[in-house]
Scaffold this active site. Sequence first.
Site: not given
Length: 755
Positions: A84, A86, A300, A302, A346
Amino acid sequence: MSKSLLIVESPAKARTIKRYLGKDFIVEASVGHVKDLPKSTLGVDVEHGFTPQYGVIRGKGKVISALKKAAAEADEIYLAPDPDREGEAIAWHIADEIRPKKGDKPIHRVMIHEITKKGVREAIAHPSELNEDIYNAQQARRILDRLVGYQISPILWRKVKRGLSAGRVQSVALRLVVEREAEIKAFVPEEYWNLKATLAGEIPPEFVAKLSKVEGKKIKIANAEEAAGIKAEVDSANFDLAKVEKRQQKRNPSPPFITSTLQREASLKLGFSAKKTMMIAQRLYEGVDVEGEPVGLITYMRTDSTRLSADAVTNVREYIAKKFGEDMLPSAPVEYKAKKSAQDAHEAIRPTHIYYPPEAVKNFLDRDQYRLYKLVWERFVACQMKPAIYDRTTFIINAGRFELRASGSILRFKGFMALYVEDSEANGSDDESEGDEGRILPDLSEGAPLKLKKSETSQHFTQPPPRFTESSLVKELEEQGIGRPSTYASILSTIRDKGYVEMAERKFTPTDLGTLVCELLVKNFPDVFDVGFTASMEESLDEVEGGKRDWRELLTKFYKPFEKSLERAEEEMENVRARTEETDIECDQCGSKMVIRWGRNGFFLACSEYPSCRNAKGFERKPDGTIEVSEGEKLDESCPECGKPLLIRQGRRGRFVACSGYPDCKFTRPVGTGVACPGVEGKSCDGELVEKQSKTGRVFYACNKYPDCTYALWDRPITRECPECKKPFLVEKFTKNGTQIRCPQKGCGYKEQGE
Ligand SMILES: [Zn+2]
Ligand SMILES: [Zn+2]
Ligand SMILES: [Zn+2]
Ligand SMILES: [Zn+2]
């Protein structure tokens, strides 16, 4: 033999990934971000294209040298921080540091959505380039937050209190909480009445019907007299079953988890805070030891996509057929449409191994990990099972000019409900649940006569909107388009940590300070803290990520009006230190009225005759708005002079311990910290460090043996040993970035981020 280097951000993740890669791979961890904006200055060159001035984070020098060394020895480099924004930023910062000065070395970016053999190997087989658009979206968000936080907070310090902070998104979340509270305060409950009749036909059972209409219109009964009149009329009416409606109702399973729904369900079902949920989910994603080997148990965490990989669906369908039988399996896989903003790369949050049902891994997880994993696993399996089917019956009953209704339903086919049912939150209405599940109506046909067994009226009041819970606030943020999967949890914990909200019965209530700060921010920065503006900013950041928008242009467009608001706020923001609010409370020392003033430690009651009368007290604002003097928090200690209990009281000069026997007993002392005085210049001292205030009003801590001992420090000491140098206490330091816990020992340098 050629060597490859793979870098992730977390040691736990590195350990799990290592398992799936051959000997020709070295796996290293950066342990989070390696570079960031400086703490002490703005760190953004506003004049020159908002260029951020990143520096290596203190203590990360060693990590970077190790990564550089490993990179120099490797032939190929794979950067695999979380998939992502970050994670992309971490990858860029690492690449900047390890990229060879001369020559060229392939540096790839890999996105690992699930840490399984297949997930890791496929990610490495299909690496991509570092994505500048995603990185720019992260930079733009970081810079926006920095500009808002670092430029507004100092104004709050001058006008309200040192140490306060404003946050671009957190303050909007705070605003939602404050505005909800105002709605609740302004709400005027309205009385209404219900009438219920117990009826019997020729076939049992008896059933309860509710009065719904009068002369074809929805009925409203306003008070007791009306209710009594209607009851009398109903009691003498003839009842007959005018209509029987029968239909089948399907209930579909909920889609697989995304970040927001996981946080909400974990809050409702398990009582976890969003922060706790994310911490545990991260562990499950990065890998826990199962039979001695680290396994990444979930994908994952997020994400805002409900997409499921084809493999995962095939596997779970096999599992459902085997475990629950073919009749629980829909003829085709159930597809869940993603929101349009969701990124398609995602996936939903789901278990990575369908053949690790919760029971199979229970012994390898702690209680909370197990409960969260079970939630993820069951929700995922249920989402590919058949819907539940209800047979629903509604009776419409005539009684003179009135109409009553009764309904019942029977669960015909359990479907997914055999495994998992989503929790729903009470909606704050006190109307008895309209749920009719399990209520059975007799098998009567239209026109059947009915006998009235009894009738009852009941009084109700309309309810104000409910206060937000963690679950409903995440939902609200998501629906309003504020925040993203990576930020919900930190938004919620930040407003709490700053003392802007309190949790009462697990619901958000703004504090006086929160209400005050919100009011000042909204008044002086109406755009920045507007819900719609914040939501459209999130969309703009998504556009930057999608390569459709230039990040510098976005920042320029934001900053021009913001700069004007800043200048205006410097001038015009109310100086709360000068504010007084009148009350009817009489001063118990001079008989004048007391007023509410803003002091260094929050609002307090002061005598209006100050400075000739220096009386000051703490107070409480009751839910109905009245002010009550609070005598202060009772201590488990009695007065050494008269034996009455001691209290912590709020005075003009901050907090102090006083005798509850005041004014008969005038004993006072400063508030202790429980930390023993370390003494000065090698001399030992048996004193205790206590809270004091300097002449300028700044709180500091000093030895209670003063003037015999002169030890003093600015930061609040806490009773914890330094894990590095074993000094017997640490100190709390308030910085723009929250509370930091540090070792006061010169040369030690131990530091951690506080809650
Ligand atoms: Zn007075
Ligand atoms: Zn006393
Ligand atoms: Zn001392
Ligand atoms: Zn230390």
